[in-house]
Write a protein that holds these residues in place. Structure first.
Motif, short mmCIF file in Angstrom:
data_model
loop_
_atom_site.label_atom_id
_atom_site.label_comp_id
_atom_site.label_asym_id
_atom_site.label_seq_id
_atom_site.Cartn_x
_atom_site.Cartn_y
_atom_site.Cartn_z
N THR A 74 0.83 -1.21 0.00
CA THR A 74 0.00 0.00 0.00
C THR A 74 0.86 1.25 0.00
O THR A 74 0.51 2.26 -0.61
N PHE A 75 2.00 1.20 0.67
CA PHE A 75 2.93 2.33 0.70
C PHE A 75 3.44 2.63 -0.71
O PHE A 75 3.52 3.80 -1.12
N ILE A 76 3.78 1.59 -1.47
CA ILE A 76 4.22 1.79 -2.86
C ILE A 76 3.08 2.38 -3.68
O ILE A 76 3.28 3.32 -4.47
N ARG A 77 1.88 1.84 -3.49
CA ARG A 77 0.70 2.35 -4.21
C ARG A 77 0.47 3.82 -3.87
O ARG A 77 0.10 4.63 -4.73
N TYR A 78 0.73 4.20 -2.63
CA TYR A 78 0.57 5.58 -2.17
C TYR A 78 1.58 6.50 -2.85
O TYR A 78 1.24 7.62 -3.27
N LEU A 79 2.81 6.04 -2.99
CA LEU A 79 3.84 6.87 -3.64
C LEU A 79 3.59 7.03 -5.13
O LEU A 79 3.75 8.11 -5.68
N LEU A 80 3.19 5.93 -5.79
CA LEU A 80 3.01 5.96 -7.23
C LEU A 80 1.67 6.56 -7.65
O LEU A 80 1.51 7.02 -8.78
N GLU A 81 0.70 6.49 -6.73
CA GLU A 81 -0.68 6.93 -7.00
C GLU A 81 -1.32 6.17 -8.15
O GLU A 81 -2.14 6.70 -8.89
N GLN A 82 -0.93 4.92 -8.32
CA GLN A 82 -1.58 4.03 -9.26
C GLN A 82 -1.16 2.59 -8.96
O GLN A 82 -0.12 2.35 -8.33
N ASP A 83 -2.00 1.64 -9.37
CA ASP A 83 -1.68 0.24 -9.18
C ASP A 83 -0.52 -0.15 -10.07
O ASP A 83 -0.31 0.43 -11.14
N PHE A 84 0.24 -1.16 -9.64
CA PHE A 84 1.32 -1.67 -10.47
C PHE A 84 1.08 -3.15 -10.74
O PHE A 84 0.44 -3.85 -9.95
N PRO A 85 1.56 -3.66 -11.87
CA PRO A 85 1.32 -5.07 -12.23
C PRO A 85 1.86 -6.01 -11.15
O PRO A 85 2.95 -5.83 -10.62
#
Length: 546
Positions: A74-85
């Motif tokens: 979720t932290f990565i999703r928060y930084l990128l502001e989008q889902d990743f594969p």
């Protein structure tokens, strides 16, 4: 391996070696000076695989480690502001492998076995951990602005009990150690409701020994407790970390709730915003410090390689030429702590530069000491010369590169969400209050300040510094702070204050007492109307007074 540049573009050192960037310089020094020493004394078998071009040229990497359901993905999703594969989020242990989230023009997933044969990725040496690991390792590529500057490594949630060691099928701790040596930042995530550091988590943290300068701690989901509970949680976390991270310095802990959902408890909102901005600044600085970090890691590697060479050559020297080799080998392994002490004294080496003695004893069991190489002084001298002279030249190059073309900070995603506009950190607070107001913000309290001003018996509409000092000292602020406030408030630099300047001084003291910093120069919106160059501003102020 190198694409050497023309002489007028690059820099040539005393040995005639030419390179254009610090990265090429590091790569050149490693290949010509350090790698021969490592190969001669089997450094790669005992410690770390050889470095490749991708290790020097890769973007800064951030490694996330924590127990399951602490919010790593979720932290990565928060930084990128989008889902990743390949992303999976849930309260159960969802991330069951390592995911390298990197930039790519086309969105997709690269499996581990294909990843470790790609010469452009810094993961080729992970092939040594076998198929059990590679089947649990993927690279998630996507066109995201944040990933143009950094790469992020997501790790499986750390489990408790035997599941950690047996069920994974690969050496989880060794994989973490491999990543820890190569990443630029290690972030340990904790949940406000999961502060217990299990034996498995402790073992994982100890894998980062020697990388203490890279470690940061994030206490996530801190909005789920109130202020009193947060104080207790923070204290318990620091106590637990003190048992695992054996350093005299206190590790930096960031508090917050790192996801894009409403805060459950808003009384610490301002604290969370300040903490998140500090964490963002730390991550944003990684590209700027990437070359320096690689230089630092190369120096640490060179020091370890030198010590390893001394150990191996000493064991070779102690071995008999014909008979009693096995017995002597067992004796030398048992006496390895004594050998460490002897080498420390003989070569003036710090004890902290030596590898773990227990691990070294276990690994030495599998080698024939008689086949170890003897001491080759030229190799040692070459590395010493590199550390003494060549590294200093690269330090100069780093400063030159920064002055000519400052590295771009990490941008995009969450890093741009609150930098500008009314939701920027500190917007409308402290010294910035009133920046977008039509009136002079000091005028809102000026009637109170005027009462104090006229009690100080002004002469010709102004009070002297002596009279102003008596009143300003009542704030109990240090003289250095009051002196700065005086310089900011005395707009016409005549050594006296009129009613507007005095009101401004009172406002600046209030700002400082509320915990905000003072500016080095007075912002335009705080300049008293009568001291502004624009006559319309004074007219507007007079109208507001009427």
């Amino acid at each position: 391996m190198f694409s050497w540049v023309k002489q007028e573009q690059g820099g040539r050192n005393k040995d005639g070696e030419m390179y254009q960037t610090v990265t090429e310089g590091l790569q050149s020094l490693y290949l010509k000076k350090l790698l021969p020493l490592e190969e001669t004394y089997l450094f790669h078998d005992f410690h770390s695989p050889a470095l490749e071009a991708a290790d020097f040229q890769s973007k800064p990497m951030v490694l996330l480690v924590g127990q399951y359901s602490t919010g790593k993905t979720t932290f990565i999703r928060y930084l990128l502001e989008q889902d990743f594969p390949g992303m999976r989020i849930g309260p159960e242990p969802t991330t069951d492998g390592f995911i390298a989230v990197m930039y790519g023009e086309n969105e997709g997933v690269v499996p581990g076995n294909a990843l470790v044969v790609d010469p452009n990725k810094p993961f080729r040496k992970l092939n040594a951990f076998g198929n059990s690991f590679l089947n649990r390792f993927i690279c998630s590529q996507m066109p995201n602005q944040v990933l143009q500057s950094i790469s992020i490594i997501d790790t499986p949630g750390i489990l408790s009990g035997e599941k950690q060691r047996i069920s994974r099928g690969y050496d989880f701790t060794e994989v973490l150690r491999w990543f820890g040596e190569r990443v630029d930042r290690i972030i340990l995530l904790f949940d406000a409701h999961k502060l217990d550091i299990s034996d498995e988590f402790s073992e994982a943290i100890r894998a980062f020994k020697g990388q203490d300068d890279k470690i940061r701690v994030v206490l996530n989901k801190a909005d789920q407790v109130d202020t009193q509970q947060l104080m207790r949680v923070y204290g318990a976390l620091m106590w637990s970390l003190g048992k695992v991270i054996n350093t005299p310095e206190v590790v930096r802990v960031y508090l917050g709730s790192f996801w894009a959902k409403p805060l459950q408890n808003t009384e610490n909102r301002r604290l969370f915003e300040a903490e998140s901005q500090d964490l963002f600044k730390d991550i944003q600085s990684l590209p700027r410090n990437a070359a320096l970090r690689k230089l630092n890691d190369l120096i640490k590697r060179a020091r370890l390689a030198k010590v390893h060479a001394y150990i191996i050559s000493h064991l070779k020297k102690e071995m008999p030429s014909l008979f009693g080799r096995e017995k002597k080998k067992e004796e030398l392994i048992m006496r390895l702590p004594e050998i460490y002490t002897h080498l420390q004294r003989e070569h003036h080496i710090s004890p902290g530069d030596f590898p773990n003695v227990t691990k070294m004893q276990d690994m030495l069991q599998h080698y024939d000491f008689s086949k170890f190489p003897s001491m080759k002084i030229k190799l040692i001298e070459s590395v010493d010369k590199m550390l003494a002279t060549k590294i200093a030249g690269l330090m100069t190059m780093i400063r030159d590169e920064e002055s000519k073309a400052p590295p771009v900070l990490v941008s995009g995603g969450a890093f741009e969400g609150s930098q500008d506009g009314p939701f920027g950190h500190g917007y409308g607070e402290g010294i910035c209050a009133g920046a977008d107001a039509e009136d002079w913000i000091v005028s809102r309290e000026k009637h109170r300040y005027d009462e104090i001003f006229y009690m100080l018996m002004p002469v010709n509409g102004k009070i002297t510094g002596v009279n102003a000092k008596k009143e300003m000292m009542n704030s109990r602020l240090p003289n250095t702070v009051l002196g700065k406030i005086w310089k900011l408030a005395d707009c016409d630099k005549d050594g006296m204050l009129d009613d507007e300047e005095f009101a401004l001084a009172q406002h600046l003291m209030k700002v400082k007492l509320e915990g905000y910093e003072l500016p080095s120069e007075l912002p335009d919106h705080l300049v008293p109307p009568s001291h502004r160059k624009n006559p319309d501003a004074e007219a507007l102020y007079n109208n507001s007074e009427d």
